[in-house]
Structure formats: structure tokens, C-alpha cells
Design a protein around this motif. Structure first.
Motif, short mmCIF file in Angstrom:
data_model
loop_
_atom_site.label_atom_id
_atom_site.label_comp_id
_atom_site.label_asym_id
_atom_site.label_seq_id
_atom_site.Cartn_x
_atom_site.Cartn_y
_atom_site.Cartn_z
N LEU A 118 0.83 -1.21 0.00
CA LEU A 118 0.00 0.00 0.00
C LEU A 118 0.86 1.26 0.00
O LEU A 118 0.43 2.30 -0.48
N PRO A 141 -0.43 -3.54 -4.19
CA PRO A 141 -1.17 -4.58 -3.47
C PRO A 141 -1.50 -5.74 -4.41
O PRO A 141 -1.63 -5.56 -5.62
N PRO A 162 -3.82 -9.58 -4.36
CA PRO A 162 -4.72 -10.42 -3.53
C PRO A 162 -4.05 -11.65 -2.94
O PRO A 162 -4.65 -12.30 -2.08
N TYR A 219 -17.45 -2.25 5.26
CA TYR A 219 -18.23 -1.27 4.53
C TYR A 219 -19.63 -1.18 5.15
O TYR A 219 -20.36 -2.17 5.16
N ALA A 279 -14.39 -8.73 -6.14
CA ALA A 279 -13.42 -7.86 -6.83
C ALA A 279 -12.65 -8.63 -7.89
O ALA A 279 -12.24 -8.08 -8.90
N TYR A 284 -10.52 2.23 0.48
CA TYR A 284 -9.79 1.88 -0.74
C TYR A 284 -8.68 0.88 -0.44
O TYR A 284 -8.46 -0.05 -1.21
N ASP A 285 -7.97 1.08 0.70
CA ASP A 285 -6.89 0.16 1.05
C ASP A 285 -7.41 -1.28 1.11
O ASP A 285 -6.79 -2.19 0.58
N ILE A 286 -8.55 -1.44 1.80
CA ILE A 286 -9.13 -2.78 1.92
C ILE A 286 -9.36 -3.38 0.55
O ILE A 286 -8.90 -4.49 0.25
N ALA A 287 -10.04 -2.65 -0.30
CA ALA A 287 -10.40 -3.19 -1.61
C ALA A 287 -9.15 -3.45 -2.44
O ALA A 287 -9.07 -4.45 -3.16
N ARG A 288 -8.18 -2.55 -2.34
CA ARG A 288 -6.97 -2.74 -3.15
C ARG A 288 -6.21 -3.99 -2.74
O ARG A 288 -5.73 -4.75 -3.59
N THR A 289 -6.11 -4.25 -1.44
CA THR A 289 -5.39 -5.46 -1.04
C THR A 289 -6.17 -6.72 -1.42
O THR A 289 -5.60 -7.79 -1.47
N LEU A 290 -7.45 -6.57 -1.69
CA LEU A 290 -8.23 -7.74 -2.08
C LEU A 290 -8.32 -7.88 -3.60
O LEU A 290 -9.08 -8.69 -4.11
N GLY A 291 -7.57 -7.08 -4.32
CA GLY A 291 -7.48 -7.27 -5.76
C GLY A 291 -8.46 -6.47 -6.58
O GLY A 291 -8.80 -6.84 -7.70
N ALA A 292 -8.95 -5.34 -6.03
CA ALA A 292 -9.95 -4.55 -6.77
C ALA A 292 -9.31 -3.77 -7.92
O ALA A 292 -8.20 -3.26 -7.80
N PHE A 316 -13.78 -1.26 -10.08
CA PHE A 316 -14.42 -1.74 -8.87
C PHE A 316 -14.35 -0.67 -7.78
O PHE A 316 -15.33 -0.45 -7.05
#
Ligand SMILES: Nc1ncnc2c1ncn2[C@@H]1O[C@H](COP(=O)(O)OP(=O)(O)OP(=O)(O)O)[C@@H](O)[C@H]1O
Ligand SMILES: [Mg+2]
Lengths: 262, 339
Positions: A68, A86, A88, A100, A115, B235-243, B247
């Protein structure tokens, strides 16, 4: 139920290498050094715990590992390749659950699969993850209807469904009561044993570090340097009362500068 | 009486006494007194003769309408004893009572006593007369207004939303659009009116443009500020999950900004009403706004009041519609904010 999450693919953990990683923030024009030349080698499938005083830079280090942020100096590699963004395969459970609010627990947990377009094929994993963290009955609840500890468990489930190669945990059990905490620790260990991902855990709890990790890295005050490394090669499940465990705990406390209390 | 009865212990299975349960009794009394008030308005209109020089054609009709309402209210009040659904209606009792009093007073000072000057303040039966005699043109007006408003509003809301997301998300879009918005946005949409009516091929399209403009500005600004205010941790959460970027925009930024977007939609709706009326008065020659002006021109004040009343129903109906849309889309906010 652990098996259901783990056995989908035979995940192999990834390696992690930190080479002289330093990081600095700007705090109102003044440089604030947070990490000071941290070097660390984590092997495939290893469980490493980071222990250090509050504000020393543990979360900062985890953000770098997640991709990040980029470090001021030094480099981070996984599987021999530089971490630039980042991915997955490296999933973070943040200190703050940050669910969320507009999504139910179920769809929060589904986030990673959605995602990556895997929701249709891997839908069943969500149910498994929720069962693992004990939130089956709350699939349709909204985050504001959860307690702090439940939110944290939901965040853990959100990470676990993604089948990570490197699981980055930032005090994931911090808000749980001691009983749930012990149960979740056991679940984490058995999950880790079955899916053999690499785990990097930040915790304040010395016992937790020693119960879960094969290696405990003790960090200094800010700017964080590696102060010591304590290896625990005891087999799982480990017991708090075990004389060797007590000895290791004393050693870690000594490294943290609390020896006189023991 | 209720205090005495309440103190007498009685077996609960004697359901016949349910009638005297204090809340039921109170709502029955309330309902019946409202019905009484409306029958009083009816009687008063029917039996107190209008001023001799006036010739209101629908005094009787108005009295009958009030009487019918009184009857319906009495039936509802009695039904409330048995059916809980009707008891809820009793919450409206104080308002219905006040309304009856208002109509009675209005009737008295106009048709009966003639205290208010006449062409300007017609009695209620004059408005009933308009509704019966001129309903065709009023319906046409509602239809024309609704069509113009809906087209302009939806267009403006859609363009404003997309623009807001674009500025909130893309630095380059922000660089170009932001100054334009700053400079032109605060200008009231009606200031464009003269220009719009000559640039656009028809006054209808010009009005759509103006309404869209009035709606679009607040929607853009609030969507933008909503998107800009999304917590970076989301955004950090989604980015680390591959967004992907897509998305992040569609599934993170927009849902998180939705509460702001709705504030913009409400403000835009208010603005659009104002522009609608002005545009109809000055250019379109159709719709309720135009009817208002036409009625005023002919000193047909009863028609004007009727049109005003309809416009109030139209506007408040649309606001209610938007509220229920919000309640549906943002139901997750319940318990999170004061609803
Ligand atoms: N974005 C930022 N900008 C400026 N300073 C920051 C930023 N993020 C963290 N810091 C500073 O870096 C230091 C380390 O923060 P970090 O969150 O890594 O601590 P931590 O070891 O995780 O502490 P804790 O155990 O309390 O969570 C703190 O002094 C903090 O003030
Ligand atoms: Mg931290």
C-alpha cells in the motif's frame, strides 16, 4: 470447516524478504523516522510475530509488506520479486476492521471474491469463513449491528475467503474477550497448519505471539529496529503452563525491558 | 370516568370491557369529535346563507363534500374500536380538526360575512367550482409540468452525478471542470433564461436545459464532495483484495458517497421547482406555472388558488417520492445516523 476453506487449492505460502527497509513520514514539515533498516527473511509457510511498543511502526511495516505504501529506502520482496502494488495473494487484516457500512456481513466477506470475479465459482467459501469465525447467524446483519469483536471477526473472515499466500494480521484479535480469543487463536493455528500460508502477525500480547508463531521478532521504540528474535520450535498445540513456554515468555519480556517485573 | 374504571381490577378475558380501554376510548372520542367538526362545517355552509349579492354555484356541493367526509371519519372512528389499522388513522385527528376549523373560518369571512375583498379571496366553494369546471385544463397543466420537470430533473441529476464522480475521482477532470463549476455554478439558472430561450430551438428544450442546470449544480458539488470524503481505508481494503479501478469507483467510492448524493438530489429538486415555474411563466405557455399566470391575468383568483394547491401536491409528492427512494437505497444508514 477449516478444511473447506483450506483444501480448495493446496496453497503454498510465499516467501518474504525485507532488505534494510527504512521509512519516514512527514509530520508538519518535520521528518519522522519510523522504521530503521529492518531486515528480515521469512520462509515459505512460516509464522512470524512482530512484537513492539505502541507507535513504534508495526502497522507501517505491514502496509509496506501489503504494497500500500513504498518504503523511503530499502526493498521488500516476495518470491524474489519486488513488492510494488497490493496483490490479492497478500491479504491484510487491518487493526481497525473497517467493514463497509453499506454492505451486509455476508457481502463484506464476499468483497475479495467479487473484486476478482470469483463470486460465482467460490460462493461457498463465504459460508465456510463465516462459520469459522462464528458469525453464521449474522450473515445478513449490517456492520453497525455488530459488536467490536464481531466486526473484527468479520474482517478476519473477509481476509480468509481469499486463500492468501501471505496473511498479514495487524492485531486481529485485539478486541476479543479472552475466551473467544483463545478459540480464535486455535482456529488460526489449525487454519495455518492446513493451508500452509505464510503468516505475519502483529500483536501486543506476548503469550499470543509465542502461542502462534515460530519466531517472535521484538522491535525497539520508534524508529523501530529489530532488537531480538526469539524462536519457538515447540509443536502445536502449545500450552501456557509448559515450563519451556514460561521460559520463552520470560525471555521475551526481558527483551521488551520488563524483566524486573518477573 | 376512566380513572375509576382503571382502578377496578377486572379479569382480562372479559373482552367486552376492551371498549373502555383508555387508549381506544380516547381515540374513539378524538375520531368522533373530528367527524363532528366536519359535520359542523357542512351544516354551517349549508344553512347559513351566502351574502345576497354573491352567486356561488357550489355552496351546496361543498357542504355535501364536507358532510360526506364527516360521515367517513365517523365510520373510521367506530371501526378503530375493532381494527387496529383504523386506530393509526387517529394520529391525524388533531390535524383534521384544525383543518375543519380553518375551512369554517375561511367560509365565514368570505362567503358568509364578506369581510375579505372579493376577487382576491374567494370562498372554498369557488375552488371546488374550479376543480369541477376546469379540471381538464388543470390536468393538462399537471401533465405538462410533470413532463418538463421529470425530463429536466433526471437529465440534470444524471449529468451532475457523472460529473461529480469524474471530478471526485480524476485529477485531470477536476482540473478542467472545477474552475468552470466555481465560476458558473453559483449563477442562478434563471439568469440564463433570456439566452436559453433564443439559443434553443424551442422554449420546451430551453426549459429542460434550465431545469437540468439548476438540478445539476448541487448534485455535482455534493457527489464530488461525497466521493472526495470517502475514507482512504476503504480503498486500502479493496486494493489489497485485488480490486480494479472500476471496482473502486463503482463498488467503493459511489456507495460510500451515496448519502451526500442524496443531499444533492434534494437540493436539486428544490431548485428545479423554482426554475420550472419561472420557465413556464415566461416561455413555455403550458403547465401549472403558466396556468397560474394566466389565472392572475384574468383575475381568476380561484383558479390561481386551485393551481397553487395542485402545485403544492405535485412538489411535496415528488419530495416524498425521493425520500422513499432514499429510505430504500440507504436503509443501511438506519441506526448509524439520526434517521
Ligand atoms: N500517514 C502518516 N503520516 C504521518 N505519520 C504517521 C502516519 N502513519 C503513521 N504515522 C506515525 O508513525 C508511527 C508509527 O505508527 P504505526 O501505526 O506504524 O504504529 P504501530 O506500531 O502500529 O502502533 P500500535 O501498536 O499502537 O498500532 C506513529 O508515531 C505515527 O504517528
Ligand atoms: Mg498499529
Amino acid at each position: 470447516m477449516v478444511a473447506a476453506i483450506a483444501s480448495d487449492h493446496a496453497v503454498r505460502g510465499s516467501t518474504l524478504t525485507l532488505r534494510e527497509v527504512s521509512h519516514r513520514f512527514d509530520l508538519e514539515g518535520q521528518p519522522l523516522p519510523v522504521l530503521d533498516r529492518i531486515s528480515l527473511q521469512v520462509g515459505r509457510g512460516e509464522f512470524v510475530a512482530l512484537l513492539g511498543p505502541s507507535g513504534c511502526g508495526k502497522s507501517t511495516l505491514l502496509r509496506l509488506v501489503a504494497g500500500l505504501d513504498t518504503p523511503t529506502a530499502g526493498s521488500l520482496l516476495t518470491e524474489g520479486r519486488e513488492i510494488e502494488a497490493p496483490d490479492p495473494s497478500r491479504v491484510v487484516v487491518f487493526q481497525d476492521p473497517t467493514l463497509y457500512p453499506w454492505r451486509t456481513v455476508w457481502s463484506n466477506v464476499a468483497l475479495g471474491l467479487e473484486a476478482r470475479g470469483l463470486l460465482r465459482t467460490h460462493r461457498g467459501r463465504i459460508e465456510d469463513a463465516l462459520r469459522l469465525v462464528g458469525l453464521t447467524g449474522f450473515a445478513n446483519a449490517y456492520p453497525h449491528q455488530l459488536s467490536g469483536g464481531m466486526a473484527q471477526r468479520a474482517a478476519l473472515a473477509r481476509a480468509l475467503v481469499n486463500d492468501p499466500k501471505l496473511l498479514i494480521l495487524d492485531e486481529p484479535l485485539g478486541q476479543l474477550d479472552s475466551l473467544t480469543r483463545i478459540a480464535m487463536q486455535a482456529e488460526l493455528v489449525s487454519l495455518w497448519q492446513r493451508s500452509s500460508f505464510t503468516a505475519l502477525l502483529v500483536t501486543h500480547d506476548v503469550e499470543e505471539a509465542l502461542l502462534l508463531a515460530g519466531r517472535v521478532i521484538v522491535l525497539s521504540d520508534r524508529p523501530a529496529r529489530i532488537k531480538a528474535e526469539v524462536v519457538n520450535s515447540q509443536p502445536y498445540p502449545r500450552h501456557r503452563g509448559d515450563p519451556h513456554f514460561v521460559e520463552l515468555r520470560r525471555e521475551v519480556f526481558e527483551q521488551l525491558g520488563l524483566d524486573e517485573a518477573w | 370516568m376512566s380513572s375509576v374504571i382503571d382502578e377496578v381490577p377486572r379479569p382480562s378475558e372479559q373482552s367486552g370491557f376492551g371498549f373502555f380501554e383508555s387508549s381506544t376510548t380516547r381515540s374513539l372520542i378524538g375520531g368522533l369529535s373530528v367527524a363532528a367538526a366536519w359535520s359542523m362545517v357542512a351544516a354551517f355552509t349549508a344553512f347559513w346563507p351566502d351574502r345576497p349579492e354573491s352567486d356561488w354555484a357550489y355552496t351546496g356541493g361543498f357542504a355535501i363534500a364536507c358532510g360526506a367526509l364527516a360521515l367517513a371519519l365517523a365510520v373510521a372512528a367506530l371501526a378503530g374500536v375493532r381494527f387496529v389499522a383504523f386506530q393509526r388513522l387517529q394520529r391525524l385527528s388533531p390535524w383534521l380538526f384544525a383543518l375543519a376549523m380553518f375551512l369554517a373560518a375561511w367560509e365565514a369571512v368570505t362567503a358568509k360575512l364578506g369581510l375579505l375583498p372579493l376577487p382576491f379571496f374567494p370562498p372554498p366553494q369557488a375552488i371546488v367550482e374550479v376543480a369541477i369546471d376546469d379540471w381538464g385544463r388543470l390536468a393538462e397543466g399537471i401533465f405538462a409540468s410533470a413532463r418538463l420537470l421529470a425530463t429536466g430533473y433526471l437529465l440534470g441529476a444524471a449529468v451532475g452525478f457523472v460529473t461529480g464522480v469524474a471530478i471526485g475521482w480524476s485529477r485531470r477532470a477536476g482540473y478542467w471542470i472545477h474552475p468552470v463549476l466555481r465560476f458558473i455554478g453559483p449563477l442562478p439558472a434563471t439568469a440564463w433564461l433570456p439566452l436559453a430561450f433564443f439559443v434553443f430551438p424551442s422554449s420546451f428544450s430551453a426549459s429542460i436545459f434550465l431545469i437540468a442546470l439548476a438540478t445539476g449544480f448541487p448534485v455535482t458539488v455534493l457527489t464530488w464532495s461525497g466521493i472526495a470524503g470517502v475514507k482512504s481505508a476503504y480503498y486500502d481494503i479493496a486494493r489489497t483484495l485485488g480490486a480494479t479501478q472500476r471496482f473502486l469507483v463503482l463498488k467503493v467510492a459511489i456507495p460510500a458517497a451515496m448519502p451526500h448524493v442524496f443531499v444533492g438530489l434534494f437540493m436539486g429538486l428544490g431548485n428545479s421547482f423554482a426554475v420550472l415555474v419561472v420557465a413556464e411563466m415566461l416561455g413555455v405557455k403550458a403547465g401549472l406555472g403558466w396556468y397560474l399566470q394566466w389565472a392572475q391575468g384574468w383575475a381568476a383568483y380561484a383558479n390561481m388558488y386551485a393551481a397553487l394547491l395542485l402545485m403544492a401536491f405535485l412538489c411535496s409528492g415528488l419530495i416524498t417520492l425521493l425520500f422513499s427512494l432514499r429510505d430504500r437505497l440507504l436503509s443501511w444508514q438506519k441506526g448509524l445516523v439520526r434517521w
